[in-house]
Design an enzyme around this catalytic site. Sequence first.
Site, PDB file in Angstrom:
ATOM      1  N   ARG A   1      39.431  32.274  38.356  1.00  0.00           N
ATOM      2  CA  ARG A   1      40.447  32.673  37.360  1.00  0.00           C
ATOM      3  C   ARG A   1      41.687  31.775  37.417  1.00  0.00           C
ATOM      4  NH1 ARG A   1      36.549  34.374  36.477  1.00  0.00           N
ATOM      5  NH2 ARG A   1      35.760  36.490  36.470  1.00  0.00           N
TER       6      ARG A   1
ATOM      7  N   SER B   1      40.449  43.490  34.277  1.00  0.00           N
ATOM      8  CA  SER B   1      40.876  43.562  35.678  1.00  0.00           C
ATOM      9  C   SER B   1      42.314  43.089  35.804  1.00  0.00           C
ATOM     10  CB  SER B   1      39.987  42.674  36.542  1.00  0.00           C
ATOM     11  OG  SER B   1      38.680  43.202  36.540  1.00  0.00           O
TER      12      SER B   1
ATOM     13  N   GLU C   1      45.817  39.095  38.121  1.00  0.00           N
ATOM     14  CA  GLU C   1      45.050  38.187  37.273  1.00  0.00           C
ATOM     15  C   GLU C   1      45.751  38.110  35.915  1.00  0.00           C
ATOM     16  OE1 GLU C   1      40.766  38.914  36.992  1.00  0.00           O
ATOM     17  OE2 GLU C   1      40.852  38.387  34.872  1.00  0.00           O
TER      18      GLU C   1
END
Length: 300
Positions: free
Chosen positions: A170, A219, A289
């Site tokens: 990510r 998430s 994230e």
Amino acid sequence: MTINTPIYQGSLSYEVPLARHTSWRVGGVAEKLYKPNDIEDLQYYLQSLPSDEAVTILGLGSNVLIRDGGIRGSVIYMRGCLNKIEMIDASTIYVEAGVNTARIAKLATEKGLAGGEFFAGIPGTMGGALTMNAGAFGGETWGLVDKVIMLNKQGELIERKASEFTVGYRSVSVNADEYFVACYLKIPANIEGDSSQKIKDLLAKRALTQPTNMPSAGSVFKNPKGDYAARLIEAAGLKGYQIGAAQVSEKHANFIVNTGKAKADDIEQLINYVQQQVLQKHNIQLETEVRILGEQGEVA
Ligand SMILES: Cc1cc2nc3c(=O)[nH]c(=O)nc-3n(C[C@H](O)[C@H](O)[C@H](O)COP(=O)(O)OP(=O)(O)OC[C@H]3O[C@@H](n4cnc5c(N)ncnc54)[C@H](O)[C@@H]3O)c2cc1C
């Protein structure tokens, strides 16, 4: 002799509420929101801006928390604006930054290619997927990228090979003030398996394990090495914990859902609380994230 500087022709609006452009359905206003007609038009717009004006790019808004005080300067809205997607040869797809990534999964499947199925369940644009190195179920955006086309803040086009970037979980190294406008994906031919069945299975798995019917940003935290953020949050007893109308999802502990009229500030406070509790109970610092953008304050 007079040289005429081309004038941008996209749509420019002022004081635009951004909540409707984010999957959490929260956030203040954009001082200016620009929807370009195409890449060239975006070049003209960027060239027209004072050098000290802040520029923020927004895709589908499915991985951002835009604070209640909104975003100063220009927000460039890519979704559906830079919208071209086409086959260049048997395994290469040209995709502009505003294309919904689910379209890649569909086109690749239609063309008998395998490896792009994971895009089907990730809500977002190509630009967002490139920035986040979005991925799921073993697939990752940058695993498919051959090269990208970028614009810098001065409106100059730059072509970069995938090998020029440092890519991680990510995360992708992107120069400050360079934005993705398109990319070339290489997706190999499908030699075994049924991509459409795989897509159906992946979507069913998501519906079973994620609160897909409530506003969220997927998430919230990255998984720490060797563990899962959701496991740590659940083990800290935080499932269902609520601040204002923001709640740690009962279905998936790494999701924060907007149960109704949450403010960005409720969500940010809940993020901080979860981090604090997980640190206290597991001695692990969770990293977000989701990207937190804009100014603190009241929604105008
Ligand atoms: C229900 C749900 C499930 C999800 N599941 C997953 C999953 O399985 N895997 C996963 O990886 N993610 C997942 N996400 C998160 C999100 O879908 C991805 O991160 C997606 O790639 C974000 O794309 P976007 O267009 O919405 O980006 P945005 O949220 O609009 O932007 C994200 C960041 O990228 C920047 N950005 C966007 N476009 C550009 C551009 N063209 N150039 C430069 N910077 C740009 C923005 O400024 C921002 O910092 C999920 C989200 C939701 C709501």
